[in-house]
Design a protein around this motif. Structure first.
Motif, PDB file in Angstrom:
ATOM      1  N   VAL A 180       0.858  -1.197   0.000  1.00  0.00           N
ATOM      2  CA  VAL A 180       0.000   0.000   0.000  1.00  0.00           C
ATOM      3  C   VAL A 180       0.889   1.241   0.000  1.00  0.00           C
ATOM      4  O   VAL A 180       1.648   1.475   0.958  1.00  0.00           O
ATOM      5  CB  VAL A 180      -0.939   0.026   1.226  1.00  0.00           C
ATOM      6  N   ASN A 181       0.824   2.007  -1.079  1.00  0.00           N
ATOM      7  CA  ASN A 181       1.672   3.188  -1.235  1.00  0.00           C
ATOM      8  C   ASN A 181       0.839   4.367  -1.740  1.00  0.00           C
ATOM      9  O   ASN A 181      -0.369   4.221  -1.986  1.00  0.00           O
ATOM     10  CB  ASN A 181       2.801   2.883  -2.227  1.00  0.00           C
ATOM     11  N   GLY A 182       1.485   5.508  -1.908  1.00  0.00           N
ATOM     12  CA  GLY A 182       0.740   6.673  -2.380  1.00  0.00           C
ATOM     13  C   GLY A 182       1.614   7.625  -3.184  1.00  0.00           C
ATOM     14  O   GLY A 182       2.841   7.601  -3.093  1.00  0.00           O
ATOM     15  N   VAL A 183       0.941   8.456  -3.964  1.00  0.00           N
ATOM     16  CA  VAL A 183       1.587   9.575  -4.654  1.00  0.00           C
ATOM     17  C   VAL A 183       0.932  10.842  -4.102  1.00  0.00           C
ATOM     18  O   VAL A 183      -0.297  10.908  -3.992  1.00  0.00           O
ATOM     19  CB  VAL A 183       1.388   9.487  -6.183  1.00  0.00           C
ATOM     20  N   ALA A 184       1.751  11.816  -3.731  1.00  0.00           N
ATOM     21  CA  ALA A 184       1.225  13.058  -3.147  1.00  0.00           C
ATOM     22  C   ALA A 184       1.530  14.232  -4.080  1.00  0.00           C
ATOM     23  O   ALA A 184       2.592  14.850  -3.975  1.00  0.00           O
ATOM     24  CB  ALA A 184       1.843  13.292  -1.771  1.00  0.00           C
ATOM     25  N   PRO A 185       0.582  14.530  -4.991  1.00  0.00           N
ATOM     26  CA  PRO A 185       0.812  15.668  -5.891  1.00  0.00           C
ATOM     27  C   PRO A 185       0.689  16.997  -5.141  1.00  0.00           C
ATOM     28  O   PRO A 185      -0.071  17.113  -4.169  1.00  0.00           O
ATOM     29  CB  PRO A 185      -0.323  15.554  -6.923  1.00  0.00           C
ATOM     30  N   GLY A 186       1.415  17.980  -5.628  1.00  0.00           N
ATOM     31  CA  GLY A 186       1.168  19.358  -5.211  1.00  0.00           C
ATOM     32  C   GLY A 186       0.255  20.010  -6.233  1.00  0.00           C
ATOM     33  O   GLY A 186      -0.459  19.314  -6.979  1.00  0.00           O
ATOM     34  N   GLY A 187       0.252  21.331  -6.290  1.00  0.00           N
ATOM     35  CA  GLY A 187      -0.666  22.059  -7.165  1.00  0.00           C
ATOM     36  C   GLY A 187      -0.644  21.539  -8.598  1.00  0.00           C
ATOM     37  O   GLY A 187       0.409  21.481  -9.222  1.00  0.00           O
ATOM     38  N   THR A 188      -1.823  21.178  -9.090  1.00  0.00           N
ATOM     39  CA  THR A 188      -1.946  20.560 -10.419  1.00  0.00           C
ATOM     40  C   THR A 188      -3.102  21.219 -11.165  1.00  0.00           C
ATOM     41  O   THR A 188      -4.140  21.531 -10.556  1.00  0.00           O
ATOM     42  CB  THR A 188      -2.238  19.040 -10.264  1.00  0.00           C
ATOM     43  N   ARG A 189      -2.942  21.418 -12.463  1.00  0.00           N
ATOM     44  CA  ARG A 189      -3.983  22.051 -13.270  1.00  0.00           C
ATOM     45  C   ARG A 189      -5.114  21.050 -13.526  1.00  0.00           C
ATOM     46  O   ARG A 189      -5.029  20.222 -14.427  1.00  0.00           O
ATOM     47  CB  ARG A 189      -3.409  22.516 -14.603  1.00  0.00           C
ATOM     48  N   THR A 190      -6.152  21.074 -12.689  1.00  0.00           N
ATOM     49  CA  THR A 190      -7.316  20.190 -12.882  1.00  0.00           C
ATOM     50  C   THR A 190      -8.593  20.942 -12.546  1.00  0.00           C
ATOM     51  O   THR A 190      -8.561  22.016 -11.957  1.00  0.00           O
ATOM     52  CB  THR A 190      -7.275  18.943 -11.947  1.00  0.00           C
ATOM     53  N   GLY A 191      -9.695  20.309 -12.884  1.00  0.00           N
ATOM     54  CA  GLY A 191     -11.005  20.882 -12.576  1.00  0.00           C
ATOM     55  C   GLY A 191     -11.527  20.420 -11.220  1.00  0.00           C
ATOM     56  O   GLY A 191     -12.749  20.294 -11.058  1.00  0.00           O
TER      57      GLY A 191
END
Ligand SMILES: NC(=O)c1ccc[n+]([C@@H]2O[C@H](COP(=O)([O-])OP(=O)(O)OC[C@H]3O[C@@H](n4cnc5c(N)ncnc54)[C@H](O)[C@@H]3O)[C@@H](O)[C@H]2O)c1
Length: 266
Positions: A180-191
């Motif tokens: 069990v792992n994760g990716v932690a994005p910062g500010g991303t251009r999405t809706g």
């Protein structure tokens, strides 16, 4: 040869934004992907882009039956489930705590926790048996708000900090069969949107791109595709076989922001 040749995955909220970029990348790497989405339009767009390599399931991540149906669809279409990506989420647009009316707090808390936390737990619970059978893994979408304040309000930051505990406890309980792992994005251009009745959309906020660019050492607002390869690495049984309870930060280097941006020291 794709890095996920022959894999079967399930992505929640995979019709748009970061989830859609993960679906596109997984398919490009040879995987078949089930996508739990609320939107028929997004389901049609996925099928148009990927044909039989995707299996869209219309449903709500807050609903146990919809999560079960999503897993059953992946099993019946693709024969197994190797990777679950709990990803669907909503935002609170950094609303200041003192500006949320006391009488509104419980409803807003329930909605955002139901989507952002319960939705992840339901998807994980519905996938358990199938992931055990495949010795597969869960790759959660977390956030820079899982570690830092100020990228959301008290409600959003609470949900994303909470998911760190969810990820760590599941990594502990579900080992050794399921990583069990994760990716932690910062500010991303999405809706990225808010709860019911909230018409705001993250990428349309005034000054959003400039704010992110100003605040991270790498100096730009990321695109959903910028994170997708990290999900592939964590999903791969060969590339990250000895990795569990790990969260990869994809946030432009917030942790080493220091007192000034690097660019200003030039
Ligand atoms: N955009 C960012 O800056 C950013 C940064 C860090 C983390 N995140 C996280 O990334 C994840 C994906 O968000 P995004 O930014 O790609 O936004 P997005 O709005 O493009 O994607 C979120 C998806 O979740 C779906 N969704 C929301 N509620 C749902 C429900 N009840 N049932 C089923 N689907 C539902 C939406 O319809 C949408 O398809 C979220 O967990 C978000 O918190 C986003």
């Amino acid at each position: 040869m794709g890095r996920l040749d022959g894999y079967a995955a399930l992505v929640t909220g995979g019709g748009k934004g970061i989830g859609r970029a993960v679906v596109d990348r997984f398919v490009a790497e040879g995987a078949n992907v089930g996508v739990l989405t609320r939107s028929q339009g997004d389901a049609d767009s996925l099928t148009e882009a990927h044909g039989d390599a995707v299996a869209p399931i219309i449903g709500d991540v807050r609903n146990w039956d919809d999560n079960q149906r999503a897993v059953e669809t992946v099993l019946s279409r693709f024969g197994k489930l190797d990777t679950l990506v709990p990803n669907a989420g909503i935002y609170d647009f950094s609303d200041k705590f003192q500006n949320i009316r006391g009488e509104d707090l419980e409803a807003r808390y329930r909605e955002i926790f139901d989507v952002n936390v319960l939705g992840y737990l339901l998807a994980a619970r519905a996938s358990l048996e199938a992931l055990r059978a495949s010795e597969g893994s869960i790759v959660m979408t977390l956030s820079s708000s899982s570690f830092y304040t100020g990228g959301g309000g008290a409600l959003y930051v609470s949900t994303k900090h909470g998911l760190v505990g969810t990820l760590r406890q599941l990594a502990y309980e579900l080992s050794p069969e399921i990583r069990v792992n994760g990716v932690a994005p910062g500010g991303t251009r999405t809706g990225l949107g808010g709860g019911s009745g909230d018409a705001r959309v993250l990428e349309d906020l005034d000054g959003y791109e400039a704010m992110v660019a100003r605040n991270v050492p790498l100096g730009f607002l990321s695109e959903p595709e910028d994170h997708a390869g990290l999900y592939v690495t964590l999903a791969s049984k060969t590339e990250s076989r000895f990795v569990t309870a790990h969260i990869i930060r994809s946030d432009g280097g917030i942790e080493v922001r220091g007192r000034r941006r690097k660019r200003e020291t030039k």
